[in-house]
Design an enzyme around this catalytic site. Structure first.
Site, mmCIF file in Angstrom:
data_model
loop_
_atom_site.group_PDB
_atom_site.id
_atom_site.type_symbol
_atom_site.label_atom_id
_atom_site.label_comp_id
_atom_site.label_asym_id
_atom_site.label_seq_id
_atom_site.Cartn_x
_atom_site.Cartn_y
_atom_site.Cartn_z
ATOM 1 N N HIS A 75 0.993 -1.326 -0.142
ATOM 2 C CA HIS A 75 -0.433 0.028 -0.144
ATOM 3 C C HIS A 75 0.815 0.986 -0.073
ATOM 4 O O HIS A 75 0.730 2.378 -0.341
ATOM 5 C CB HIS A 75 -1.052 -0.008 1.158
ATOM 6 C CG HIS A 75 -0.312 0.366 2.759
ATOM 7 N ND1 HIS A 75 0.234 -0.845 2.552
ATOM 8 C CD2 HIS A 75 -0.563 1.367 3.666
ATOM 9 C CE1 HIS A 75 0.653 -0.442 4.685
ATOM 10 N NE2 HIS A 75 0.315 0.309 4.738
ATOM 11 N N CYS A 159 -31.628 1.477 -5.504
ATOM 12 C CA CYS A 159 -32.469 0.755 -4.349
ATOM 13 C C CYS A 159 -34.249 1.178 -5.442
ATOM 14 O O CYS A 159 -34.667 1.425 -4.617
ATOM 15 C CB CYS A 159 -32.017 1.580 -3.293
ATOM 16 S SG CYS A 159 -32.558 3.374 -3.661
#
Length: 184
Positions: A75, A159
Site C-alpha cells: 500500500h 435502490c
C-alpha cells in the site's frame, strides 16, 4: 485524451455503481494511463477483480494482508507512485473513513499514505448522500483538498428511488480527470 506517463490508482468501493469502474478503467488505460485498481472487499462482491486486471493490464489489489513480495508494504508502494487517487464510486462508508482518518482496509490505508491529489466520485442512495453526517464528511474532505465529481442530481437509483446520488457519467469522470491533468 492523453494520460501518458500518469499513474492513476482507481479506488472502487461497494456501491452497485462499481460495475462502471470497468469502463472508467478501460477509458483511462486507453488514454495512456498506468491504472492500478484497488477494490474494497465489498466492491469485489459486485465486480470481479479479474475484470479490472484485464482492462488495466495490472494486478488488482483487494486485501491489505495479501500484499506484494517486496520489502516495502504494497500500500505504501502504490501510494508513492500515484499521480492521482481516483475513487469511483465512493460510498458513504469510505467517505467517513477518509474524513476521520480510519484505515481498516487497503484502500483507506493508501488514501492516508498517498501524497497524490485525491478525486472522489460519490454514488449512493440520495437519503444517504443528504444525511448531515455524509455532508459533514464531504465538507471535511474538501477542506483536506479532495476534489469531488458530483453525483448526478436526478436519476433512477439501484435502490428504486429516483433523485440525487447516482454516480456521475463515465464521460464526466474521465473528462474531469483529463481537465485535472491539463491544469497541472
Amino acid at each position: 485524451m492523453s494520460f501518458s506517463g500518469k499513474t492513476i490508482i482507481l479506488g472502487v468501493t461497494g456501491s452497485i455503481a462499481a460495475y462502471k469502474a470497468a469502463d472508467i478503467a478501460s477509458r483511462l488505460t486507453q488514454g495512456g494511463a498506468n491504472v492500478f485498481a484497488v477494490m474494497t472487499a465489498e466492491a469485489a462482491k459486485i465486480i470481479g477483480p479479474i475484470t479490472l486486471q484485464t482492462l488495466t493490464r495490472n494486478p488488482v489489489s483487494v486485501d491489505l494482508w495479501d500484499e506484494g513480495k517486496g520489502w516495502q508494504p504494497g500500500h505504501i508502494e502504490l501510494a508513492d507512485k500515484a499521480d492521482l487517487l481516483l475513487i469511483a464510486p465512493a460510498t458513504a462508508n469510505i467517505l467517513g473513513c477518509f474524513a476521520h482518518g480510519l484505515a481498516p482496509d487497503l484502500l483507506t490505508s493508501i488514501y492516508l499514505a498517498t501524497p497524490a491529489p485525491v478525486m472522489i466520485a460519490p454514488a449512493m442512495n440520495g437519503k444517504m448522500l443528504c444525511h448531515p453526517a455524509t455532508q459533514a464528511n464531504i465538507a471535511k474532505l474538501r477542506e483536506y483538498g479532495a476534489h469531488f465529481i458530483e453525483p448526478q442530481e436526478n436519476g433512477m437509483l439501484a435502490c428504486g428511488y429516483e433523485g440525487a446520488g447516482k454516480l456521475a457519467t463515465v464521460d464526466d469522470i474521465v473528462a474531469r480527470v483529463e481537465a485535472f491533468f491539463a491544469d497541472k
